[in-house]
Design a protein around this motif. Structure first.
Motif, PDB file in Angstrom:
ATOM      1  N   GLU A 345       0.799  -1.224   0.000  1.00  0.00           N
ATOM      2  CA  GLU A 345       0.000   0.000   0.000  1.00  0.00           C
ATOM      3  C   GLU A 345       0.837   1.282   0.000  1.00  0.00           C
ATOM      4  O   GLU A 345       0.806   2.047   0.957  1.00  0.00           O
ATOM      5  CB  GLU A 345      -0.950   0.005   1.201  1.00  0.00           C
ATOM      6  N   PRO A 346       1.574   1.572  -1.063  1.00  0.00           N
ATOM      7  CA  PRO A 346       2.289   2.849  -1.129  1.00  0.00           C
ATOM      8  C   PRO A 346       1.317   4.010  -1.238  1.00  0.00           C
ATOM      9  O   PRO A 346       0.180   3.862  -1.712  1.00  0.00           O
ATOM     10  CB  PRO A 346       3.136   2.701  -2.395  1.00  0.00           C
ATOM     11  N   GLY A 347       1.767   5.184  -0.805  1.00  0.00           N
ATOM     12  CA  GLY A 347       0.910   6.360  -0.847  1.00  0.00           C
ATOM     13  C   GLY A 347       1.666   7.584  -1.320  1.00  0.00           C
ATOM     14  O   GLY A 347       2.889   7.567  -1.491  1.00  0.00           O
ATOM     15  N   CYS A 348       0.934   8.669  -1.529  1.00  0.00           N
ATOM     16  CA  CYS A 348       1.510   9.958  -1.880  1.00  0.00           C
ATOM     17  C   CYS A 348       0.605  11.031  -1.294  1.00  0.00           C
ATOM     18  O   CYS A 348      -0.604  11.060  -1.578  1.00  0.00           O
ATOM     19  CB  CYS A 348       1.614  10.108  -3.398  1.00  0.00           C
ATOM     20  N   TYR A 349       1.170  11.918  -0.478  1.00  0.00           N
ATOM     21  CA  TYR A 349       0.385  12.909   0.250  1.00  0.00           C
ATOM     22  C   TYR A 349       1.080  14.266   0.125  1.00  0.00           C
ATOM     23  O   TYR A 349       2.094  14.523   0.776  1.00  0.00           O
ATOM     24  CB  TYR A 349       0.248  12.504   1.722  1.00  0.00           C
ATOM     25  N   ARG A 350       0.548  15.120  -0.737  1.00  0.00           N
ATOM     26  CA  ARG A 350       1.158  16.434  -0.932  1.00  0.00           C
ATOM     27  C   ARG A 350       0.197  17.322  -1.715  1.00  0.00           C
ATOM     28  O   ARG A 350      -0.781  16.835  -2.292  1.00  0.00           O
ATOM     29  CB  ARG A 350       2.494  16.315  -1.674  1.00  0.00           C
ATOM     30  N   ARG A 351       0.490  18.628  -1.696  1.00  0.00           N
ATOM     31  CA  ARG A 351      -0.293  19.623  -2.435  1.00  0.00           C
ATOM     32  C   ARG A 351      -1.779  19.583  -2.070  1.00  0.00           C
ATOM     33  O   ARG A 351      -2.657  19.791  -2.892  1.00  0.00           O
ATOM     34  CB  ARG A 351      -0.104  19.438  -3.949  1.00  0.00           C
ATOM     35  N   GLY A 352      -2.052  19.276  -0.801  1.00  0.00           N
ATOM     36  CA  GLY A 352      -3.424  19.322  -0.315  1.00  0.00           C
ATOM     37  C   GLY A 352      -4.261  18.103  -0.591  1.00  0.00           C
ATOM     38  O   GLY A 352      -5.459  18.095  -0.272  1.00  0.00           O
ATOM     39  N   VAL A 353      -3.666  17.049  -1.200  1.00  0.00           N
ATOM     40  CA  VAL A 353      -4.417  15.823  -1.451  1.00  0.00           C
ATOM     41  C   VAL A 353      -3.563  14.626  -1.048  1.00  0.00           C
ATOM     42  O   VAL A 353      -2.335  14.696  -0.987  1.00  0.00           O
ATOM     43  CB  VAL A 353      -4.824  15.675  -2.935  1.00  0.00           C
ATOM     44  N   GLY A 354      -4.239  13.511  -0.780  1.00  0.00           N
ATOM     45  CA  GLY A 354      -3.543  12.262  -0.494  1.00  0.00           C
ATOM     46  C   GLY A 354      -4.129  11.148  -1.336  1.00  0.00           C
ATOM     47  O   GLY A 354      -5.322  11.163  -1.668  1.00  0.00           O
ATOM     48  N   ALA A 355      -3.279  10.193  -1.695  1.00  0.00           N
ATOM     49  CA  ALA A 355      -3.731   9.026  -2.452  1.00  0.00           C
ATOM     50  C   ALA A 355      -3.004   7.798  -1.928  1.00  0.00           C
ATOM     51  O   ALA A 355      -1.850   7.882  -1.485  1.00  0.00           O
ATOM     52  CB  ALA A 355      -3.461   9.207  -3.947  1.00  0.00           C
ATOM     53  N   ARG A 356      -3.672   6.666  -1.964  1.00  0.00           N
ATOM     54  CA  ARG A 356      -3.057   5.385  -1.585  1.00  0.00           C
ATOM     55  C   ARG A 356      -3.763   4.282  -2.357  1.00  0.00           C
ATOM     56  O   ARG A 356      -4.983   4.321  -2.538  1.00  0.00           O
ATOM     57  CB  ARG A 356      -3.156   5.146  -0.075  1.00  0.00           C
ATOM     58  N   LEU A 357      -2.987   3.314  -2.824  1.00  0.00           N
ATOM     59  CA  LEU A 357      -3.520   2.133  -3.483  1.00  0.00           C
ATOM     60  C   LEU A 357      -3.005   0.907  -2.758  1.00  0.00           C
ATOM     61  O   LEU A 357      -1.820   0.844  -2.410  1.00  0.00           O
ATOM     62  CB  LEU A 357      -3.081   2.083  -4.949  1.00  0.00           C
ATOM     63  N   GLU A 358      -3.889  -0.079  -2.542  1.00  0.00           N
ATOM     64  CA  GLU A 358      -3.488  -1.270  -1.781  1.00  0.00           C
ATOM     65  C   GLU A 358      -4.138  -2.512  -2.368  1.00  0.00           C
ATOM     66  O   GLU A 358      -5.342  -2.535  -2.627  1.00  0.00           O
ATOM     67  CB  GLU A 358      -3.888  -1.128  -0.319  1.00  0.00           C
ATOM     68  N   VAL A 359      -3.309  -3.538  -2.546  1.00  0.00           N
ATOM     69  CA  VAL A 359      -3.804  -4.847  -2.959  1.00  0.00           C
ATOM     70  C   VAL A 359      -3.185  -5.915  -2.073  1.00  0.00           C
ATOM     71  O   VAL A 359      -2.136  -5.712  -1.456  1.00  0.00           O
ATOM     72  CB  VAL A 359      -3.477  -5.152  -4.440  1.00  0.00           C
ATOM     73  N   VAL A 360      -3.846  -7.055  -2.012  1.00  0.00           N
ATOM     74  CA  VAL A 360      -3.346  -8.226  -1.283  1.00  0.00           C
ATOM     75  C   VAL A 360      -2.816  -9.224  -2.311  1.00  0.00           C
ATOM     76  O   VAL A 360      -3.454  -9.468  -3.335  1.00  0.00           O
ATOM     77  CB  VAL A 360      -4.453  -8.865  -0.427  1.00  0.00           C
ATOM     78  N   ALA A 361      -1.639  -9.794  -2.007  1.00  0.00           N
ATOM     79  CA  ALA A 361      -1.020 -10.733  -2.942  1.00  0.00           C
ATOM     80  C   ALA A 361      -0.371 -11.881  -2.182  1.00  0.00           C
ATOM     81  O   ALA A 361       0.073 -11.715  -1.039  1.00  0.00           O
ATOM     82  CB  ALA A 361       0.023 -10.019  -3.803  1.00  0.00           C
ATOM     83  N   VAL A 362      -0.308 -13.029  -2.835  1.00  0.00           N
ATOM     84  CA  VAL A 362       0.386 -14.198  -2.294  1.00  0.00           C
ATOM     85  C   VAL A 362       1.783 -14.247  -2.898  1.00  0.00           C
ATOM     86  O   VAL A 362       1.954 -14.137  -4.114  1.00  0.00           O
ATOM     87  CB  VAL A 362      -0.369 -15.500  -2.631  1.00  0.00           C
ATOM     88  N   VAL A 363       2.792 -14.406  -2.051  1.00  0.00           N
ATOM     89  CA  VAL A 363       4.173 -14.515  -2.514  1.00  0.00           C
ATOM     90  C   VAL A 363       4.379 -15.888  -3.147  1.00  0.00           C
ATOM     91  O   VAL A 363       4.030 -16.916  -2.555  1.00  0.00           O
ATOM     92  CB  VAL A 363       5.165 -14.322  -1.346  1.00  0.00           C
ATOM     93  N   GLY A 364       4.918 -15.901  -4.358  1.00  0.00           N
ATOM     94  CA  GLY A 364       5.216 -17.150  -5.043  1.00  0.00           C
ATOM     95  C   GLY A 364       6.682 -17.238  -5.406  1.00  0.00           C
ATOM     96  O   GLY A 364       7.436 -16.265  -5.273  1.00  0.00           O
ATOM     97  N   GLU A 365       7.097 -18.393  -5.887  1.00  0.00           N
ATOM     98  CA  GLU A 365       8.490 -18.577  -6.288  1.00  0.00           C
ATOM     99  C   GLU A 365       8.867 -17.659  -7.442  1.00  0.00           C
ATOM    100  O   GLU A 365      10.008 -17.189  -7.526  1.00  0.00           O
ATOM    101  CB  GLU A 365       8.730 -20.035  -6.685  1.00  0.00           C
ATOM    102  N   ASP A 366       7.919 -17.383  -8.335  1.00  0.00           N
ATOM    103  CA  ASP A 366       8.210 -16.603  -9.534  1.00  0.00           C
ATOM    104  C   ASP A 366       7.597 -15.215  -9.513  1.00  0.00           C
ATOM    105  O   ASP A 366       7.639 -14.507 -10.527  1.00  0.00           O
ATOM    106  CB  ASP A 366       7.724 -17.355 -10.774  1.00  0.00           C
TER     107      ASP A 366
END
Length: 386
Positions: A345-366
């Motif tokens: 869930e990286p985010g960016c918060y500046r210039r009076g607005v904030g945004a964040r995107l988040e997903v769930v993932a399973v770690v695999g070998e590849d």
């Protein structure tokens, strides 16, 4: 739960094993690393992992039910100690039946009842790992030969295929909630309307009440990163940030998306683009053998190319708790393993607005297998109230 219901007695009956015979290999490894014979925990996630039991967690400690406790060794099936009132969810346990008309004393009577059970099981006096965060302090003092745990957080980090499926089912609730939140984000509604729409969609998908954590922010509040919904009215061109973490049958999911009421501003488009690039970089770096800190570094490097940064973690494990190992933070040295489930869930918060995107993932070998299916794009089709 009604006030007429009574606390547990200091004696117990109905001794039976919980869950299948034998011990989980993750538990065996923990005990071997720590030089211990027994694990005693009241952490809801650990109880779920070792016994399958999941009690209510949304309302906090109940004055009528003591928290379930799991007692586990390397050789025997785990034993769950819980109140008889929870029999519906845990049919094969040591029950602590309620005692009608007894003065309410959830701490003292819980201690006596659990210690009596542990004594009968001949656990007292054996080298024991104690979950100091979740277990009653009074009960901890009754245990002898307590040894420090080595890597307790790793116990729940790698999920079995069945556990991954449980998380995936919870993720589908988050997807439903995110969709409903977008549909409710129109001029004239407020943050509480968005929250109600999300919660209703999640519980309809689940078929009943579920625990749910949420950030619902709009306007300049999005720059504050997190916060509960308020009666703040939405208007064009407000940004809206919604982070939803539901729990289904003891498994947690997590999610976040950011969109606009009306046409997005240039500042929001910029922040959202930073999040998209950082999320993509983190997912590309997520694979078995990678260091957790390297995934974090990949996301931060992508943000830095746009002169952006964020103060919170890049991600975290999710499943038996809404935040658990592995932690995707700067310098983290934990090696990712196949079967770990992470929320990024990286985010960016500046210039009076904030945004964040988040997903769930399973770690695999590849690489990483993304479980989340909610919309991440900033622009989407017109909503029902538009």
């Amino acid at each position: 739960m009604h006030a007429t219901e009574a606390p547990i007695r200091a004696t117990a009956t109905d001794v039976a094993t919980a869950a299948p015979a034998g011990s989980d290999p993750r538990l065996v490894a923990l005990l071997e690393r720590s030089g211990a014979e027994v694990l005693v925990s009241a952490d809801p996630g650990t109880v779920k992992l070792l016994t399958g039991h999941h009690g209510d967690v949304e309302t906090g400690p109940s004055p009528f039910l003591h928290p379930p406790v799991v007692v586990a060794t390397a050789t025997d099936a785990p034993l769950l100690i819980c109140a008889e009132d929870e029999r519906e969810w845990a049919p094969h346990v040591r029950h602590l039946p309620p005692a009608a008309g007894v003065e309410l004393d959830p701490v003292g009577r819980h201690e006596l009842a659990v210690v009596a059970a542990l004594a009968e099981l001949r656990v007292l006096g054996r080298r024991t790992i104690v979950d100091h965060v979740a277990l009653d302090t009074a009960l901890q003092h009754r245990l002898e030969r307590v040894v420090p745990a080595v890597g307790l957080g790793a116990l729940r980090a790698v999920k079995t295929p069945a556990e991954q499926a449980g998380v995936a089912a919870a993720v589908r609730l988050a997807d439903a909630g995110q969709h409903a939140a977008r549909q409710a984000s129109w001029d004239g509604h407020d943050e509480l309307d968005v929250w109600i729409a999300a919660r209703t969609a999640i519980e309809r998908e689940a078929g009943g009440r579920v625990p749910l954590l949420a950030d619902v922010l709009s306007g300049r509040r999005t720059e504050t990163v997190s916060g509960a919904p308020r009666a703040r009215r939405l208007s064009d061109p407000d940004p809206v940030l919604v982070d939803l973490a539901p729990r289904l049958h003891g498994f947690w999911a997590d999610s976040c998306a950011t969109w606009a009421v009306g046409e997005p501003t240039d500042a929001l488009r910029d922040a959202h683009a930073v999040c998209e690039e950082a999320l993509h970089a983190a997912l590309e770096a997520t694979r078995a053998g990678a260091l957790a800190g390297d995934v974090d570094a990949a996301a931060r490097a992508a943000a830095a190319r746009h002169g952006a940064e964020y103060a919170h973690h890049t991600g975290h494990g999710v499943g038996f708790a809404y935040h658990e190992e592995p932690r995707l933070v700067p310098g983290a040295t934990r090696v990712l393993e196949a079967g770990m489930v992470v929320a990024i869930e990286p985010g960016c918060y500046r210039r009076g607005v904030g945004a964040r995107l988040e997903v769930v993932a399973v770690v695999g070998e590849d690489g990483a297998e993304v479980l989340s299916g909610h919309e991440l794009a900033l622009d989407d089709p017109p909503r029902s109230g538009a």
